[in-house]
Design an enzyme around this catalytic site. Structure first.
Site, PDB file in Angstrom:
ATOM      1  N   PRO A   9      70.731  57.580  58.181  1.00 29.36           N
ATOM      2  CA  PRO A   9      70.845  57.784  56.749  1.00 29.36           C
ATOM      3  C   PRO A   9      69.522  57.657  56.001  1.00 29.36           C
ATOM      4  O   PRO A   9      68.707  56.783  56.299  1.00 29.36           O
ATOM      5  CB  PRO A   9      71.823  56.702  56.284  1.00 29.36           C
ATOM      6  N   ASN A  10      69.356  58.567  55.073  1.00 22.47           N
ATOM      7  CA  ASN A  10      68.240  58.611  54.129  1.00 22.47           C
ATOM      8  C   ASN A  10      66.908  59.041  54.732  1.00 22.47           C
ATOM      9  O   ASN A  10      65.936  59.191  53.995  1.00 22.47           O
ATOM     10  CB  ASN A  10      68.080  57.276  53.392  1.00 22.47           C
ATOM     11  N   ARG A  17      61.925  58.892  48.728  1.00 18.96           N
ATOM     12  CA  ARG A  17      62.355  57.506  48.503  1.00 18.96           C
ATOM     13  C   ARG A  17      61.261  56.511  48.874  1.00 18.96           C
ATOM     14  O   ARG A  17      60.556  56.693  49.857  1.00 18.96           O
ATOM     15  CB  ARG A  17      63.630  57.215  49.287  1.00 18.96           C
ATOM     16  N   TYR A  22      57.656  53.996  52.922  1.00 18.11           N
ATOM     17  CA  TYR A  22      57.811  55.039  53.937  1.00 18.11           C
ATOM     18  C   TYR A  22      56.752  56.133  53.883  1.00 18.11           C
ATOM     19  O   TYR A  22      56.750  57.019  54.720  1.00 18.11           O
ATOM     20  CB  TYR A  22      59.209  55.662  53.833  1.00 18.11           C
ATOM     21  N   ASN A  74      66.159  56.510  65.069  1.00 18.41           N
ATOM     22  CA  ASN A  74      65.895  55.698  63.892  1.00 18.41           C
ATOM     23  C   ASN A  74      67.236  55.586  63.182  1.00 18.41           C
ATOM     24  O   ASN A  74      67.619  56.494  62.445  1.00 18.41           O
ATOM     25  CB  ASN A  74      64.845  56.347  62.989  1.00 18.41           C
ATOM     26  N   ALA A  77      69.588  52.244  57.985  1.00 19.72           N
ATOM     27  CA  ALA A  77      70.300  51.011  57.632  1.00 19.72           C
ATOM     28  C   ALA A  77      71.348  50.625  58.678  1.00 19.72           C
ATOM     29  O   ALA A  77      71.694  49.440  58.795  1.00 19.72           O
ATOM     30  CB  ALA A  77      70.951  51.159  56.262  1.00 19.72           C
ATOM     31  N   GLU A  98      64.256  52.778  70.035  1.00 17.84           N
ATOM     32  CA  GLU A  98      64.555  52.632  68.611  1.00 17.84           C
ATOM     33  C   GLU A  98      63.241  52.644  67.846  1.00 17.84           C
ATOM     34  O   GLU A  98      62.294  51.965  68.229  1.00 17.84           O
ATOM     35  CB  GLU A  98      65.295  51.321  68.355  1.00 17.84           C
ATOM     36  N   HIS A 100      61.273  52.601  63.900  1.00 21.60           N
ATOM     37  CA  HIS A 100      61.314  52.353  62.454  1.00 21.60           C
ATOM     38  C   HIS A 100      59.937  52.637  61.887  1.00 21.60           C
ATOM     39  O   HIS A 100      58.931  52.204  62.444  1.00 21.60           O
ATOM     40  CB  HIS A 100      61.724  50.914  62.148  1.00 21.60           C
ATOM     41  N   ARG A 107      60.109  42.659  56.100  1.00 21.77           N
ATOM     42  CA  ARG A 107      60.888  43.145  54.961  1.00 21.77           C
ATOM     43  C   ARG A 107      61.977  42.142  54.622  1.00 21.77           C
ATOM     44  O   ARG A 107      61.925  40.998  55.041  1.00 21.77           O
ATOM     45  CB  ARG A 107      61.453  44.530  55.289  1.00 21.77           C
TER      46      ARG A 107
END
Length: 145
Positions: A9-10, A17, A22, A74, A77, A98, A100, A107
């Site tokens: 998502p996103n 965003r 990012y 990735n 969330a 994985e 990111h 964070r």
């Protein structure tokens, strides 16, 4: 080698965003970067993006049957709470990484825990978009290519 890159998502909103987290490069830039890596390495790289958990799970399961030899994911969330994606990753036998873009360990507290990483062979975070290329390199090394 056939590699599947899954973005959750996103991720399609890269460059839109939270640019301070990012970066300013958009999703098309990421796709072009990955396509170039595929050309340079002779890999077939498919990129799949969905904002829907079930679609991501379906694509992971399809990878089991379609000759995919490695997965880069990735989960966005979903990283922090999707045991369903964890279980889907754990159920397929090819190597998985994985990824990111940001450093999730620096964070918010909830982002520091990945429930999906234990189902993967490696986790890369905080290297920006080039982390995707590192993940592809890891899969190639893992396959001896």
């Amino acid at each position: 080698m056939k590699i599947l890159i899954i973005n959750g998502p996103n991720l399609n909103f890269l460059g839109i965003r939270e640019k301070n987290i990012y970066g300013t490069q958009d999703y098309d830039y990421l796709l072009q970067m990955i396509a170039k890596k595929g050309e340079e390495t002779g890999c077939t790289i498919e990129v799949f993006q969905s904002n829907h958990e079930g679609a991501i799970i379906d694509r992971i399961q399809d990878a089991y049957f379609d000759g995919t030899e490695g997965i880069v994911i990735n989960p966005g969330a979903y990283t922090h709470y999707s045991y369903a994606i964890h279980d889907a990753l754990a159920s397929v036998t090819m190597p998985k990484v994985e990824i990111h873009i940001s450093d999730i360990t620096n964070r918010e507290e909830f982002r520091k825990v990945s429930v999906t990483a234990p189902a993967c062979d490696k986790q890369i975070y905080g290297h920006g978009l080039p982390g995707y290329l590192e993940a592809v390199d890891f899969l190639l090394e893992r396959q001896g290519k």
